[in-house]
Scaffold this motif. Structure first.
Motif, PDB file in Angstrom:
ATOM      1  N   UNK A  67       1.059  -1.244   0.185  1.00 37.79           N
ATOM      2  CA  UNK A  67      -0.040   0.013  -0.080  1.00 37.79           C
ATOM      3  C   UNK A  67       0.970   1.221   0.029  1.00 37.79           C
ATOM      4  N   UNK A  68       1.987   1.442   0.855  1.00 40.95           N
ATOM      5  CA  UNK A  68       2.954   2.601   0.749  1.00 40.95           C
ATOM      6  C   UNK A  68       3.664   2.699  -0.440  1.00 40.95           C
ATOM      7  N   UNK A  69       4.007   1.552  -0.892  1.00 41.52           N
ATOM      8  CA  UNK A  69       4.864   1.569  -2.277  1.00 41.52           C
ATOM      9  C   UNK A  69       4.068   2.416  -3.343  1.00 41.52           C
ATOM     10  N   UNK A  70       2.548   1.504  -3.462  1.00 45.53           N
ATOM     11  CA  UNK A  70       1.639   2.441  -4.311  1.00 45.53           C
ATOM     12  C   UNK A  70       1.130   3.689  -4.272  1.00 45.53           C
ATOM     13  N   UNK A  71       1.052   4.236  -3.105  1.00 44.11           N
ATOM     14  CA  UNK A  71       0.513   5.607  -2.590  1.00 44.11           C
ATOM     15  C   UNK A  71       1.750   6.536  -2.908  1.00 44.11           C
ATOM     16  N   UNK A  72       2.935   6.022  -2.415  1.00 46.77           N
ATOM     17  CA  UNK A  72       4.119   7.051  -2.233  1.00 46.77           C
ATOM     18  C   UNK A  72       4.658   7.105  -3.638  1.00 46.77           C
ATOM     19  N   UNK A  73       4.600   5.849  -4.417  1.00 44.41           N
ATOM     20  CA  UNK A  73       5.092   5.813  -5.620  1.00 44.41           C
ATOM     21  C   UNK A  73       4.143   6.668  -6.521  1.00 44.41           C
ATOM     22  N   UNK A  74       2.871   6.736  -6.630  1.00 40.92           N
ATOM     23  CA  UNK A  74       2.061   7.723  -7.342  1.00 40.92           C
ATOM     24  C   UNK A  74       2.374   9.037  -7.172  1.00 40.92           C
ATOM     25  N   UNK A  75       2.648   9.455  -5.675  1.00 41.68           N
ATOM     26  CA  UNK A  75       2.922  10.977  -5.358  1.00 41.68           C
ATOM     27  C   UNK A  75       4.350  11.157  -6.101  1.00 41.68           C
ATOM     28  N   UNK A  76       5.328  10.323  -5.847  1.00 45.76           N
ATOM     29  CA  UNK A  76       6.569  10.596  -6.558  1.00 45.76           C
ATOM     30  C   UNK A  76       6.617  10.746  -8.014  1.00 45.76           C
ATOM     31  N   UNK A  77       5.772   9.638  -8.670  1.00 46.55           N
ATOM     32  CA  UNK A  77       5.773   9.922 -10.045  1.00 46.55           C
ATOM     33  C   UNK A  77       5.264  11.005 -10.528  1.00 46.55           C
ATOM     34  N   UNK A  78       4.534  11.789  -9.728  1.00 42.31           N
ATOM     35  CA  UNK A  78       3.618  12.963 -10.218  1.00 42.31           C
ATOM     36  C   UNK A  78       4.653  14.118 -10.194  1.00 42.31           C
ATOM     37  N   UNK A  79       5.452  13.959  -8.839  1.00 44.05           N
ATOM     38  CA  UNK A  79       6.509  14.956  -8.964  1.00 44.05           C
ATOM     39  C   UNK A  79       7.447  15.268  -9.987  1.00 44.05           C
ATOM     40  N   UNK A  80       8.110  13.858 -10.178  1.00 48.14           N
ATOM     41  CA  UNK A  80       8.746  13.471 -11.089  1.00 48.14           C
ATOM     42  C   UNK A  80       8.454  13.926 -12.698  1.00 48.14           C
ATOM     43  N   UNK A  81       7.162  13.677 -12.904  1.00 45.38           N
ATOM     44  CA  UNK A  81       6.538  14.099 -14.104  1.00 45.38           C
ATOM     45  C   UNK A  81       6.620  15.622 -14.102  1.00 45.38           C
ATOM     46  N   UNK A  82       6.294  16.507 -13.131  1.00 51.91           N
ATOM     47  CA  UNK A  82       6.408  17.950 -13.004  1.00 51.91           C
ATOM     48  C   UNK A  82       7.739  18.383 -13.251  1.00 51.91           C
ATOM     49  N   UNK A  83       8.572  17.761 -12.715  1.00 50.83           N
ATOM     50  CA  UNK A  83      10.072  18.000 -12.831  1.00 50.83           C
ATOM     51  C   UNK A  83      10.601  17.633 -14.176  1.00 50.83           C
ATOM     52  N   UNK A  84       9.760  17.028 -15.130  1.00 52.47           N
ATOM     53  CA  UNK A  84      10.180  16.385 -16.370  1.00 52.47           C
ATOM     54  C   UNK A  84      11.242  15.322 -16.330  1.00 52.47           C
ATOM     55  N   UNK A  92       5.566   5.386 -11.779  1.00 55.73           N
ATOM     56  CA  UNK A  92       4.361   5.170 -12.107  1.00 55.73           C
ATOM     57  C   UNK A  92       3.920   3.713 -12.266  1.00 55.73           C
ATOM     58  N   UNK A  93       4.753   2.959 -12.901  1.00 54.13           N
ATOM     59  CA  UNK A  93       4.636   1.288 -13.052  1.00 54.13           C
ATOM     60  C   UNK A  93       5.042   0.853 -11.872  1.00 54.13           C
ATOM     61  N   UNK A  94       5.753   1.100 -11.113  1.00 55.92           N
ATOM     62  CA  UNK A  94       5.986   0.485  -9.787  1.00 55.92           C
ATOM     63  C   UNK A  94       4.727   0.696  -9.074  1.00 55.92           C
ATOM     64  N   UNK A  95       4.118   1.911  -8.887  1.00 56.94           N
ATOM     65  CA  UNK A  95       2.715   2.274  -8.428  1.00 56.94           C
ATOM     66  C   UNK A  95       1.729   1.139  -8.556  1.00 56.94           C
ATOM     67  N   UNK A  96       1.653   1.179  -9.945  1.00 55.80           N
ATOM     68  CA  UNK A  96       0.612   0.330 -10.636  1.00 55.80           C
ATOM     69  C   UNK A  96       0.831  -1.219 -10.119  1.00 55.80           C
ATOM     70  N   UNK A  97       2.167  -1.871 -10.290  1.00 52.05           N
ATOM     71  CA  UNK A  97       2.290  -3.156  -9.772  1.00 52.05           C
ATOM     72  C   UNK A  97       2.150  -3.233  -8.327  1.00 52.05           C
ATOM     73  N   UNK A  98       2.147  -2.248  -7.542  1.00 54.78           N
ATOM     74  CA  UNK A  98       1.728  -2.426  -6.144  1.00 54.78           C
ATOM     75  C   UNK A  98       0.202  -2.265  -6.099  1.00 54.78           C
ATOM     76  N   UNK A  99      -0.398  -1.538  -6.916  1.00 54.22           N
ATOM     77  CA  UNK A  99      -1.842  -1.567  -6.720  1.00 54.22           C
ATOM     78  C   UNK A  99      -2.446  -2.923  -7.211  1.00 54.22           C
TER      79      UNK A  99
END
Length: 147
Positions: A67-84, A92-99
């Motif tokens: 659960x933690x990997x999914x949630x925090x992976x999604x948030x980190x993925x978003x930050x990385x997306x905004x940082x391009x 995001x793929x890791x977050x999906x795998x956790x979900x």
């Protein structure tokens, strides 16, 4: 015409998707933190039944990690997306795998479907969100938007 943008330019939709991603994944992170800090009181405020609360609080340790990997992976993925950053796509793929692992637990390894009831529909929405962020970040990496 090329599929890539000039260096230094990001399409407006990246900022829109990133902003929505912060809200979406930020709520997931908030929900995770509140469930850990406030436990049953928070779950009751969210409208969960006593059976659902007991189920959520009985997760094995590995499921809490997933659960933690999914949630925090999604948030980190978003930050990385905004940082391009290209790293957004694998995060995001890791977050999906956790979900997906959490779905295996809920539907195959426990009685989650029976206990959670209508909550199953929300899991379809979360799955759609996870799939979208993986697809979008990969598409932006292919187009050269992410470096």
């Amino acid at each position: 015409m090329t599929d890539t943008l000039p260096v230094g330019r990001a399409p407006m939709h990246l900022w829109i998707v990133g902003g929505l991603g912060l809200l979406w994944n930020g709520f997931g992170a908030f929900d995770y933190v509140m469930s850990k800090l406030r436990g049953a009181d928070y779950f009751r405020e969210m409208g969960m039944t006593e059976a659902q609360i007991a189920y959520a609080q009985s997760y094995p340790m590995w499921m809490n990690i997933v659960w933690a990997v999914g949630v925090w992976g999604g948030l980190l993925g978003t930050v990385l997306l905004l940082l391009r950053r290209r790293a957004a796509a694998p995060v995001f793929a890791l977050s999906l795998a956790a979900f997906l692992l959490s779905l295996v637990y809920t539907y195959l390894l426990s009685n989650g479907r029976g206990v959670m009831g209508e909550g199953a529909y929300m899991q379809l929405v979360v799955l759609a969100g996870c799939l979208f962020f993986v697809w979008y970040s990969r598409a932006m990496a292919r187009k050269g938007v992410l470096r």
